[in-house]
Scaffold this motif. Structure first.
Motif, PDB file in Angstrom:
ATOM      1  N   ARG A 125     -38.743  21.796 -59.009  1.00 39.46           N
ATOM      2  CA  ARG A 125     -37.840  22.850 -59.494  1.00 39.46           C
ATOM      3  C   ARG A 125     -36.384  22.470 -59.253  1.00 39.46           C
ATOM      4  O   ARG A 125     -35.503  22.761 -60.066  1.00 39.46           O
ATOM      5  CB  ARG A 125     -38.175  24.165 -58.808  1.00 39.46           C
ATOM      6  CG  ARG A 125     -39.462  24.794 -59.332  1.00 39.46           C
ATOM      7  CD  ARG A 125     -39.882  25.998 -58.536  1.00 39.46           C
ATOM      8  NE  ARG A 125     -41.063  26.633 -59.126  1.00 39.46           N
ATOM      9  CZ  ARG A 125     -41.909  27.398 -58.471  1.00 39.46           C
ATOM     10  NH1 ARG A 125     -41.720  27.632 -57.164  1.00 39.46           N
ATOM     11  NH2 ARG A 125     -42.950  27.927 -59.086  1.00 39.46           N
ATOM     12  N   SER A 131     -40.722  25.924 -65.615  1.00 40.45           N
ATOM     13  CA  SER A 131     -41.884  26.507 -64.937  1.00 40.45           C
ATOM     14  C   SER A 131     -43.176  25.916 -65.464  1.00 40.45           C
ATOM     15  O   SER A 131     -44.095  25.592 -64.700  1.00 40.45           O
ATOM     16  CB  SER A 131     -41.873  28.031 -65.121  1.00 40.45           C
ATOM     17  OG  SER A 131     -42.980  28.620 -64.459  1.00 40.45           O
ATOM     18  N   VAL A 134     -43.635  22.346 -64.186  1.00 40.12           N
ATOM     19  CA  VAL A 134     -44.059  22.348 -62.781  1.00 40.12           C
ATOM     20  C   VAL A 134     -45.561  22.597 -62.689  1.00 40.12           C
ATOM     21  O   VAL A 134     -46.281  21.931 -61.934  1.00 40.12           O
ATOM     22  CB  VAL A 134     -43.288  23.417 -61.981  1.00 40.12           C
ATOM     23  CG1 VAL A 134     -43.889  23.584 -60.586  1.00 40.12           C
ATOM     24  CG2 VAL A 134     -41.813  23.040 -61.878  1.00 40.12           C
TER      25      VAL A 134
END
Length: 223
Positions: A125, A131, A134
């Protein structure tokens, strides 16, 4: 006659190896039912479990749902769905199998993501990864062994329980058990049960190979 004699008689009978009632055909039917149920369960359970774990929300709801799903009697649900849908086919057989399999997939995928070391996640991050990046590039690769364990547990349960499909006139290895009980031919019952147990063991071996191929050596060493 003991169990070993029943097994020997069943597998040495050439009639059990040919035609639509033979072992190869029944085994293929059983595998098809099991794969279909596992695929549907994975399509339902994996996205929900993975994204809920990534967001860190819904854990209690997933646990409650999984507990309720596990508590459902598969055979009773099969009969209920057959009566409710008014048909004898694959659909009423899939519903209890999916209900059984989706529970471990949901819970294990959620817990797998939650158990990932937060250090690489925070580093990703900090590097500006989105998101979704990740989740798919950091969390899922690290959590893959546990995710596969949930799929393996679901697969074994489905393979073992798919015998109930024979009760509503479908095929599979359960055909030997249902027909054997009805005909008092216990060699069929024991032979069918042996085949189901063997297929469950093979399923464990298949997932072991998948894990060896899919999980990176670094993650395996870390475990």
């Amino acid at each position: 006659m003991n169990v070993l004699n029943f097994i020997n008689d069943f597998f040495s009978d050439s009639a059990n190896w040919h035609g639509t009632t033979g072992i190869p055909h029944r085994l293929l039917e059983h595998v098809e039912y099991s794969l279909l149920a596992l695929l549907i369960s994975a399509v339902i359970g994996l996205p929900i479990g993975l994204f809920a774990g990534h967001a860190g929300r819904g854990g209690y709801a997933l646990a409650a749902f999984s507990t309720a799903a596990r508590a459902l009697p598969s055979f009773g649900l099969l009969v209920l769905m057959t009566v409710w849908l008014g048909e004898i086919g694959t659909t009423p057989a899939m519903i209890p199998l999916v209900a059984l399999a989706v529970a471990p997939i949901l819970v294990t995928s959620y817990e797998a993501i939650r158990s990932v070391d937060p250090a690489p996640v925070d580093a990703a991050r900090g590097m500006g990864m989105s998101s979704a990046a990740v989740l798919f590039q950091v969390e899922i690769p690290a959590a893959l062994p546990l995710i596969l364990s949930g799929l393996r547990s679901a697969a074994i349960q489905v393979v073992s329980t798919a015998t109930i499909a024979a009760y509503i006139g479908l095929g599979g290895l359960g055909r030997y058990i249902i027909d054997g009980l009805a005909q008092h031919t216990y060699g069929k019952v024991v032979g069918g049960a042996t085949l189901v147990a063997g297929l469950a063991i093979v399923t464990i071996g298949v997932f072991y190979l998948v894990e060896r191929l899919a999980v990176s050596p670094g993650v395996r060493r870390g475990r």
